[in-house]
Write a protein that holds these residues in place. Structure first.
Motif, PDB file in Angstrom:
ATOM      1  N   PHE A  72     -59.739  53.065  69.134  1.00 47.18           N
ATOM      2  CA  PHE A  72     -58.715  53.858  68.457  1.00 47.18           C
ATOM      3  C   PHE A  72     -57.366  53.769  69.157  1.00 47.18           C
ATOM      4  N   PRO A  77     -54.252  51.929  62.371  1.00 42.59           N
ATOM      5  CA  PRO A  77     -54.760  52.584  61.156  1.00 42.59           C
ATOM      6  C   PRO A  77     -53.774  52.438  60.004  1.00 42.59           C
ATOM      7  N   ARG A  85     -50.198  57.525  64.474  1.00 43.45           N
ATOM      8  CA  ARG A  85     -51.520  56.980  64.796  1.00 43.45           C
ATOM      9  C   ARG A  85     -52.619  58.031  64.731  1.00 43.45           C
ATOM     10  N   TRP A  89     -55.563  58.244  61.761  1.00 44.90           N
ATOM     11  CA  TRP A  89     -56.999  58.068  62.020  1.00 44.90           C
ATOM     12  C   TRP A  89     -57.792  59.297  61.591  1.00 44.90           C
ATOM     13  N   CYS A  93     -60.664  59.203  58.667  1.00 49.59           N
ATOM     14  CA  CYS A  93     -62.055  59.612  58.929  1.00 49.59           C
ATOM     15  C   CYS A  93     -62.477  60.742  58.001  1.00 49.59           C
ATOM     16  N   SER A 129     -66.419  59.407  64.860  1.00 45.11           N
ATOM     17  CA  SER A 129     -65.102  58.821  65.130  1.00 45.11           C
ATOM     18  C   SER A 129     -64.007  59.874  65.009  1.00 45.11           C
ATOM     19  N   VAL A 133     -60.919  61.204  67.809  1.00 45.26           N
ATOM     20  CA  VAL A 133     -59.484  61.300  67.569  1.00 45.26           C
ATOM     21  C   VAL A 133     -59.000  62.741  67.716  1.00 45.26           C
TER      22      VAL A 133
END
Length: 573
Positions: A72, A77, A85, A89, A93, A129, A133
């Motif tokens: 990541f 993304p 960023r 992300w 997700c 995930s 993040v």
């Protein structure tokens, strides 16, 4: 892309604190659904215990998420130029999770288990995930107006609320909207509702500020010999872990396929059993063996270089934490690692079968489980954690570690009694008067809710059976909370501060792998007597609980050995 580190966020608005709770909710909801409530849906749908055990493997995504966390930082993304960023992300997700929940609602697991499992697995990967993040965003966003401790508390508040919604509320709704002919009828609609809630968390993501980033300082070069050594060791280990993960996913989908009526084709059970041995050797045995070799190599474990090369990051997340323990404790590292990986295995080895046991064997309702496990059980876990902390200060770390292992082991025997009808549990309730107390609490609580006209607890089956379930869950969760608190304290005492987070994450992940990988075998063991009726399956469950208790005895012995090691080490310290 130039790598970066976080500085002060764009906004210092205190609303960030409350938005953090919304992100915590978005993190906790899919975990509650996919790692817990899913078992209730599958049981209501009449799926086999083996299938439930197989699908529990998707929980490994949460255990090993630290392995792909570095991606990541390097992968770009979508929409990064417009929302940043971290937010990009998180939103991606959350969108995938919502779509996966919708996908699961569109497929009946009784008709198309493969597509159902595919969406569940993708949802679990996206959920794990997302956790990565959100954790990064929380740390990078913290400032004087929104301290990290406050943000972390709000995150836990949202996470626990999501556990309540994805657990208790979902189970109660499953009973309310079920039909007389189909206990699983409500679950697709419930998952659609949960998908809508996940979609709403995207609004919270878009409302939070994106952390301001600045370029990282130049990384200090790692010596060529050290870099070569790292590549030579970590790349084969990484490939082994990748192949093992792919093998587990492949086996999961193969085991979910219907067997040919004539018995032809590959014996998936034998293939799985053979593969399991190799998977454990590759994912646990090989890294430990390499760690013993690395521990004798000067400079191999050097950290703090600032390098973000994928090989170095992977080395510091997998081999360096293990090699550091070996370097500091040498041969004693073996029983210590075994203790870390088996301390909670007595519970985890049958964890995914808890709700199916309550539903299919004990014939409780989803509402019973919501009340007993998701409400009383959660409170008992918190009390157990507090008791563990008190015991640590009262009698010391090592006696408490042994006591926690004993409690975690013997509470499995309480479920043996439930499997045999609960006579022992009922005798305890009668002798102590707790049966009368519990009946009063449960009856008054349910009737008070019903008096308001609400039907949410209409599915609860009040009576001795519920009392037995509640007291056993309370006692088991007290023990589990106690053992968890002690395990964290002991692990915190043996980890190296330079590797603290990754050592703890790695050991916890390996422990979960051991506990989860054998669940399909357990499910098959119970299913083997399905044609003989509930008493036969109940006896098989009793066998599993007894086995779990004996496994727990291993942890007790290892804890005693660790106490002896520490007592010998003190004079020379």
């Amino acid at each position: 892309m130039t790598e970066a580190i976080a500085v002060a966020p764009v906004s210092k608005d205190r609303r960030i604190i409350w938005l953090m709770a919304a992100l915590g909710f978005g993190s906790g909801l899919p975990y509650a659904l996919l790692a817990g409530t899913l078992g209730n849906w599958l049981t209501n749908a009449g799926l086999s215990f083996a299938t439930i055990g197989v699908l529990s493997w998707i929980g490994l995504f949460y255990a090993f998420k630290f392995l792909w966390a570095p991606m990541f930082e390097s992968l770009v993304p979508p929409f990064i130029s417009t929302i940043g960023r971290r937010r990009a992300w998180m939103a991606a997700c959350q969108a995938v999770i919502g779509l996966c929940l919708l996908g699961m609602s569109a497929f009946d697991p009784r008709v198309n288990i493969s597509m159902f499992a595919l969406f569940a697995a993708l949802g679990a990967f996206a959920s794990a995930s997302q956790d990565i993040v959100i954790d990064a965003w929380r740390i990078e966003t913290a400032n004087d107006r929104a301290p990290l401790d406050v943000l972390s508390t709000q995150y836990q508040l949202g996470y626990r609320l999501a556990a309540l919604v994805g657990g208790a509320v979902a189970l109660l709704a499953a009973d309310i909207y079920a039909t007389p002919t189909d206990k699983a009828a409500a679950w697709p609609g419930i998952f659609v509702g949960m998908a809508v809630l996940m979609a709403l968390t995207i609004l919270a993501t878009l409302a939070v500020p994106e952390p301001l980033l600045q370029p990282r300082p130049p990384a200090k070069e790692i010596p060529a010999e050290t870099s070569k050594l790292r590549r030579a060791t970590v790349i084969p280990i990484a490939l082994g872990w990748l192949l093992s993960g792919l093998a587990l996913l492949s086996l999961m989908f193969l085991m979910l396929q219907p067997k040919p009526a004539d018995g032809s084709g590959i014996d998936i059970g034998k293939l799985r059993d053979s593969a399991t041995i190799w998977i454990l050797l590759i994912t646990i045995g090989a890294p430990i063996a390499v760690s013993f070799w690395l521990a004798r190599k000067p400079g191999a474990l050097e950290i703090g270089t600032g390098s973000r090369h994928f090989v170095d990051v992977l080395f510091e997340r997998v081999l360096a934490p293990l090699a550091d323990i070996v370097q500091r404790y040498w041969l004693w590292a073996i029983p210590m690692l075994l203790l870390a990986m088996t301390y909670r295995i007595a519970d985890s080895i049958w964890g995914s079968f808890a709700s199916p046991f309550y539903l299919a064997i004990l014939q409780h309702s989803n509402s019973d489980i919501a009340l007993a496990s998701k409400m009383f059980g959660v409170v008992a876990t918190l009390v157990g954690i507090a008791l563990g902390g008190f015991a640590l200060t009262l009698i010391g770390r090592m006696p408490t570690l042994i006591l926690g292992a004993i409690l975690a082991s013997i509470t499995n025997l309480l479920y043996v009694d439930l499997a045999h009808g609960g006579a022992g549990t009922q005798a305890f309730l009668d002798a102590t008067g707790l049966g009368f107390v519990l009946s009063g609490i449960l009856d008054n609580f349910v009737h008070a809710i019903q008096a308001t006209g609400a039907t949410i607890f209409d599915g609860v089956k009040l009576g001795p059976g519920l009392n037995q379930l509640v007291i056993v869950i309370i006692m088991e969760n007290l023990a589990g909370g106690f053992a968890s608190a002690v395990a964290i304290a002991w692990l915190s005492s043996i980890v190296n501060k330079n590797f603290a987070i990754v050592q703890y994450a790695l050991l916890s992940s390996l422990a979960m792998l051991i506990g989860v990988i054998f669940r399909p075998k357990i499910g098959e063991y119970i299913d083997a007597v399905k044609d003989q009726g509930l008493p036969a399956q109940a006896q098989r469950f009793a066998d599993v609980f007894v086995f779990a208790a004996w496994i727990g005895v291993i942890a007790v012995a290892l804890a005693a050995l660790e106490w002896w090691r520490q007592s010998r080490a003190k004079p020379s310290a």
